[in-house]
Design a protein around this motif. Structure first.
Motif: not given
Length: 156
Positions: A5-7, A13-17, A42-49
């Motif tokens: 969940t944190a990831r 958050l990073f993608r939104s910023v 970038s990895v965390l943003s891709d996981e969210y996407q």
């Protein structure tokens, strides 16, 4: 918050910023982030996407499997925006206590979900109903059946 969940939260958050700063052109934050840190974000943003893409696809599948009758304007929507995560992923679900579940965050509650008064059957949103614990479990009552109408009338 557990690690997955944190990831997802950090990725979102990073993608939104980045989207916000790119849209308003305030600062090019990507130039100021060290390369090793940028790779992690970038990895965390891709996981969210990827997770969001999968959730949207599941919501599309549920929507296709439950077409709305265009001749019935009172029919409940099959798909809505989730009040918890803000995505258009809240879909009907027979296993849910409310009849809806988000395919992204698995939230089942929200004030905008369709609901009915347990007493009179009036159709409205769950935010318009009051929760009462009755002898048969939880009851949802409208303004009139909850007694608020009579109390407001007597107060005036």
């Amino acid at each position: 918050m557990d690690v997955p969940t944190a990831r997802i939260a950090i990725g979102r958050l990073f993608r939104s910023v980045l989207e916000f700063l790119d849209y308003y052109g305030v600062v090019d934050v990507e130039k100021r982030i060290p390369e090793e840190t940028k790779a992690i974000f970038s990895v965390l943003s891709d996981e969210y996407q990827f997770k969001l893409h999968d959730a949207l696809k599941m919501a599309d599948d549920v929507e296709k499997a439950n077409p709305i009758d265009p001749m019935d304007p009172e029919e409940d929507p099959v798909r809505m925006d989730c009040e918890e995560c803000g995505n258009h992923t809240m879909v009907v679900n027979k296993e849910s206590r409310t009849g809806y579940r988000c395919t992204f965050c698995e939230n089942e509650y929200g004030d905008e979900l369709p609901a009915s008064c347990t007493i009179c059957g009036a159709h409205m949103t769950s935010g318009d109903l009051e929760n009462w614990s009755g002898e048969h479990g939880m009851e949802y009552r409208c303004y009139y059946c909850s007694g608020r109408y009579a109390a407001d009338r007597d107060r005036d």
